[in-house]
Design a protein around this motif. Structure first.
Motif, PDB file in Angstrom:
ATOM      1  N   MET A 108       0.973  -1.219  -0.102  1.00 56.06           N
ATOM      2  CA  MET A 108      -0.034  -0.060   0.245  1.00 56.06           C
ATOM      3  C   MET A 108       0.654   1.139   0.007  1.00 56.06           C
ATOM      4  SD  MET A 108      -3.297  -0.617   2.418  1.00 56.06           S
ATOM      5  CE  MET A 108      -2.706  -1.380   3.885  1.00 56.06           C
ATOM      6  N   GLY A 109       1.981   1.078   0.106  1.00 55.15           N
ATOM      7  CA  GLY A 109       3.022   2.332  -0.009  1.00 55.15           C
ATOM      8  C   GLY A 109       3.266   2.860   1.376  1.00 55.15           C
ATOM      9  N   VAL A 164     -14.886  -3.488   2.160  1.00 54.31           N
ATOM     10  CA  VAL A 164     -13.506  -3.301   2.306  1.00 54.31           C
ATOM     11  C   VAL A 164     -13.053  -2.896   1.148  1.00 54.31           C
ATOM     12  CG1 VAL A 164     -11.219  -4.358   3.174  1.00 54.31           C
ATOM     13  CG2 VAL A 164     -13.253  -4.700   4.220  1.00 54.31           C
ATOM     14  N   ARG A 165     -12.580  -1.944   0.683  1.00 53.26           N
ATOM     15  CA  ARG A 165     -12.198  -1.524  -0.613  1.00 53.26           C
ATOM     16  C   ARG A 165     -11.120  -0.416  -0.608  1.00 53.26           C
ATOM     17  NH1 ARG A 165     -14.018   3.703  -1.767  1.00 53.26           N
ATOM     18  NH2 ARG A 165     -16.323   4.144  -1.084  1.00 53.26           N
ATOM     19  N   HIS A 166     -10.556   0.079  -1.836  1.00 53.40           N
ATOM     20  CA  HIS A 166      -9.634   1.004  -2.013  1.00 53.40           C
ATOM     21  C   HIS A 166     -10.152   2.297  -2.034  1.00 53.40           C
ATOM     22  CE1 HIS A 166      -7.131  -2.371  -3.402  1.00 53.40           C
ATOM     23  NE2 HIS A 166      -5.926  -1.809  -2.876  1.00 53.40           N
ATOM     24  N   ALA A 167      -9.934   3.511  -1.147  1.00 51.42           N
ATOM     25  CA  ALA A 167     -10.416   4.728  -1.036  1.00 51.42           C
ATOM     26  C   ALA A 167     -10.222   5.488  -2.369  1.00 51.42           C
ATOM     27  CB  ALA A 167     -10.006   5.375   0.092  1.00 51.42           C
ATOM     28  N   ARG A 168     -11.291   6.048  -2.529  1.00 48.86           N
ATOM     29  CA  ARG A 168     -11.405   7.033  -3.710  1.00 48.86           C
ATOM     30  C   ARG A 168     -10.890   8.477  -3.195  1.00 48.86           C
ATOM     31  NH1 ARG A 168     -16.645   4.783  -4.466  1.00 48.86           N
ATOM     32  NH2 ARG A 168     -17.582   6.451  -3.364  1.00 48.86           N
ATOM     33  N   GLY A 169     -10.934   8.911  -1.881  1.00 48.10           N
ATOM     34  CA  GLY A 169     -10.259   9.999  -1.500  1.00 48.10           C
ATOM     35  C   GLY A 169     -11.622  10.886  -0.820  1.00 48.10           C
ATOM     36  N   ASP A 170     -12.855  10.540  -1.326  1.00 57.12           N
ATOM     37  CA  ASP A 170     -13.952  11.336  -0.913  1.00 57.12           C
ATOM     38  C   ASP A 170     -14.593  10.786   0.337  1.00 57.12           C
ATOM     39  OD1 ASP A 170     -15.008   9.030  -2.199  1.00 57.12           O
ATOM     40  OD2 ASP A 170     -16.417  10.354  -3.286  1.00 57.12           O
ATOM     41  N   ILE A 218     -12.554  15.114  11.602  1.00 56.04           N
ATOM     42  CA  ILE A 218     -13.042  14.207  10.322  1.00 56.04           C
ATOM     43  C   ILE A 218     -11.611  13.974   9.541  1.00 56.04           C
ATOM     44  CG2 ILE A 218     -14.462  13.975   8.289  1.00 56.04           C
ATOM     45  CD1 ILE A 218     -15.957  13.483  10.788  1.00 56.04           C
ATOM     46  N   GLU A 219     -11.453  12.784   9.100  1.00 58.59           N
ATOM     47  CA  GLU A 219     -10.271  12.502   8.211  1.00 58.59           C
ATOM     48  C   GLU A 219     -10.801  11.984   7.091  1.00 58.59           C
ATOM     49  OE1 GLU A 219      -7.497  11.208  12.038  1.00 58.59           O
ATOM     50  OE2 GLU A 219      -8.084   9.563  10.448  1.00 58.59           O
ATOM     51  N   HIS A 220      -9.994  12.185   5.856  1.00 58.91           N
ATOM     52  CA  HIS A 220     -10.186  11.577   4.461  1.00 58.91           C
ATOM     53  C   HIS A 220      -9.302  10.443   4.230  1.00 58.91           C
ATOM     54  CE1 HIS A 220     -13.574  14.388   4.049  1.00 58.91           C
ATOM     55  NE2 HIS A 220     -12.854  15.293   4.643  1.00 58.91           N
ATOM     56  N   PRO A 221      -9.463   9.311   4.057  1.00 55.48           N
ATOM     57  CA  PRO A 221      -8.386   8.270   3.633  1.00 55.48           C
ATOM     58  C   PRO A 221      -7.836   8.554   2.373  1.00 55.48           C
ATOM     59  CG  PRO A 221     -10.579   7.091   4.578  1.00 55.48           C
ATOM     60  CD  PRO A 221     -10.707   8.603   4.427  1.00 55.48           C
ATOM     61  N   ALA A 222      -6.630   8.698   2.024  1.00 64.07           N
ATOM     62  CA  ALA A 222      -5.972   8.923   0.778  1.00 64.07           C
ATOM     63  C   ALA A 222      -6.422   8.015  -0.348  1.00 64.07           C
ATOM     64  CB  ALA A 222      -4.414   8.964   0.918  1.00 64.07           C
ATOM     65  N   PRO A 223      -6.501   8.676  -1.675  1.00 66.92           N
ATOM     66  CA  PRO A 223      -6.940   7.636  -2.662  1.00 66.92           C
ATOM     67  C   PRO A 223      -5.915   6.449  -2.866  1.00 66.92           C
ATOM     68  CG  PRO A 223      -6.862   9.916  -3.168  1.00 66.92           C
ATOM     69  CD  PRO A 223      -6.328  10.027  -2.214  1.00 66.92           C
ATOM     70  N   GLY A 224      -6.392   5.149  -2.602  1.00 71.70           N
ATOM     71  CA  GLY A 224      -5.898   3.839  -2.767  1.00 71.70           C
ATOM     72  C   GLY A 224      -5.676   3.509  -1.552  1.00 71.70           C
ATOM     73  N   GLU A 225      -5.854   4.040  -0.545  1.00 69.02           N
ATOM     74  CA  GLU A 225      -5.801   3.392   0.822  1.00 69.02           C
ATOM     75  C   GLU A 225      -6.804   2.398   1.018  1.00 69.02           C
ATOM     76  OE1 GLU A 225      -6.665   4.829   5.384  1.00 69.02           O
ATOM     77  OE2 GLU A 225      -5.500   6.086   4.282  1.00 69.02           O
ATOM     78  N   VAL A 226      -6.712   1.497   1.690  1.00 70.96           N
ATOM     79  CA  VAL A 226      -7.470   0.336   1.984  1.00 70.96           C
ATOM     80  C   VAL A 226      -8.138   0.829   3.089  1.00 70.96           C
ATOM     81  CG1 VAL A 226      -7.988  -2.276   2.328  1.00 70.96           C
ATOM     82  CG2 VAL A 226      -6.378  -1.592   0.472  1.00 70.96           C
ATOM     83  N   HIS A 285     -14.758   3.301   8.073  1.00 75.12           N
ATOM     84  CA  HIS A 285     -14.832   2.863   9.432  1.00 75.12           C
ATOM     85  C   HIS A 285     -13.457   2.337   9.934  1.00 75.12           C
ATOM     86  CE1 HIS A 285     -19.207   3.282  10.204  1.00 75.12           C
ATOM     87  NE2 HIS A 285     -19.187   2.983   8.906  1.00 75.12           N
ATOM     88  N   SER A 286     -12.717   2.412   9.199  1.00 77.50           N
ATOM     89  CA  SER A 286     -11.100   2.022   9.246  1.00 77.50           C
ATOM     90  C   SER A 286     -10.043   3.143   8.325  1.00 77.50           C
ATOM     91  CB  SER A 286     -10.666   0.732   9.110  1.00 77.50           C
ATOM     92  OG  SER A 286     -10.511   0.462   7.791  1.00 77.50           O
ATOM     93  N   ARG A 287      -8.866   3.171   8.994  1.00 78.44           N
ATOM     94  CA  ARG A 287      -7.945   3.669   8.310  1.00 78.44           C
ATOM     95  C   ARG A 287      -6.798   2.643   8.125  1.00 78.44           C
ATOM     96  NH1 ARG A 287      -6.990   9.166   8.124  1.00 78.44           N
ATOM     97  NH2 ARG A 287      -5.766   8.270   6.195  1.00 78.44           N
ATOM     98  N   ARG A 288      -5.939   2.979   6.869  1.00 83.46           N
ATOM     99  CA  ARG A 288      -5.071   1.906   6.615  1.00 83.46           C
ATOM    100  C   ARG A 288      -5.694   0.504   6.978  1.00 83.46           C
ATOM    101  NH1 ARG A 288      -3.555   6.161   9.597  1.00 83.46           N
ATOM    102  NH2 ARG A 288      -2.954   7.809   8.414  1.00 83.46           N
ATOM    103  N   TRP A 289      -6.706  -0.028   6.551  1.00 91.16           N
ATOM    104  CA  TRP A 289      -7.116  -1.324   6.598  1.00 91.16           C
ATOM    105  C   TRP A 289      -7.507  -1.602   7.983  1.00 91.16           C
ATOM    106  CZ3 TRP A 289      -5.291  -5.885   2.843  1.00 91.16           C
ATOM    107  CH2 TRP A 289      -6.279  -6.815   3.057  1.00 91.16           C
ATOM    108  N   THR A 290      -6.398  -2.413   8.670  1.00 89.01           N
ATOM    109  CA  THR A 290      -6.427  -2.842   9.942  1.00 89.01           C
ATOM    110  C   THR A 290      -5.617  -2.094  10.992  1.00 89.01           C
ATOM    111  OG1 THR A 290      -4.589  -4.246   9.662  1.00 89.01           O
ATOM    112  CG2 THR A 290      -7.045  -5.286   9.241  1.00 89.01           C
TER     113      THR A 290
END
Length: 235
Positions: A68-69, A128-134, A144-152, A162-167
């Motif tokens: 995931m980088g 459980v999917r890759h984030a779009r960023g929105d 409030i946070e916004h997962p980065a595009p591509g983050e699971v 309901h999660s950040r960086r998958w687990t």
């Protein structure tokens, strides 16, 4: 409500083994100390023989984070974080009668376990999917946070993550609290033999919940051939 991993997440993580549990009636007070302590002791015994970084379950998640980088030693899966805390402090935090046995079982099996207040998740789909960023995620501190595009991440039908960086970290929005009555528990493993580990873990948790609250949880093992879990009525 249905829970699943996307085909893309599965294709990038071919060893993914998932398990899900749905239970009602877990709001009443109960003493989980003995069972949680037994699971914690199992984890501690394993740590006494070898550090968590050498458990096969942990490097598998570190490799996923690298894909995931992310730097795996900065962002750790939830079970590795619990094991590190147990090794350093000799105990796990006491949070809530539902959360405590889930954390203890997570440490015992070295597999990330998330427990969500199911009534705080918007259906009909939790994915459980890759984030779009929105997507929007409520931190435990309230921001409030916004997962980065591509983050699971784990996203419901309202676009709430309901999660950040998958687990790595759960959302504060669906965290279990004193009024929680209905839960969704998710366990995910990436190591060789993970399907067997998750099956044992889910059976252990189902037994604990039945013993503590007298309710019969519904469980499922999620596979490429059966990737979805239907929580049934009520969400």
């Amino acid at each position: 409500m249905r829970f699943r991993h996307t085909a893309e997440v599965r294709s990038l993580n071919p060893g993914l083994a998932g398990g899900a549990l749905h239970a009602r009636g877990v709001g009443g007070p109960t003493d989980v100390t003995a069972r949680a302590a037994a699971h914690t002791a199992r984890a501690a015994a394993r740590l006494s023989a070898t550090p968590e970084g050498r458990f096969p379950e942990v490097p598998a998640w570190r490799r996923a984070y690298a894909r995931m980088g992310l730097r795996p030693t900065r962002y750790r899966c939830a079970s590795e974080a619990l094991l590190r805390r147990l090794r350093r402090e000799g105990e796990l935090p006491r949070i809530h009668p539902v959360v405590d046995p889930c954390n203890a079982v997570s440490a015992a099996y070295a597999v990330p376990v998330a427990v969500l207040d199911a009534d705080r998740v918007a259906g009909p789909l939790l994915e459980v999917r890759h984030a779009r960023g929105d997507e929007h995620c409520t931190a435990f501190g309230g921001g409030i946070e916004h997962p980065a595009p591509g983050e699971v991440t784990c996203v419901d039908s309202d676009g709430r993550a309901h999660s950040r960086r998958w687990t790595n970290r759960q959302s504060g929005h669906s965290a279990v609290h004193r009024h929680t009555d209905r839960i969704l528990v998710v366990a995910e493993a990436l190591h060789d033999g993970g399907a067997g580990t998750v099956a044992q873990l889910m059976a252990t948790l189902a037994g604990d919940i039945a013993a503590h609250w007298g309710t019969a949880p519904a469980t499922a093992l999620l596979t490429p051939g059966a990737p979805e879990f239907d929580l049934g009525g009520g969400g």
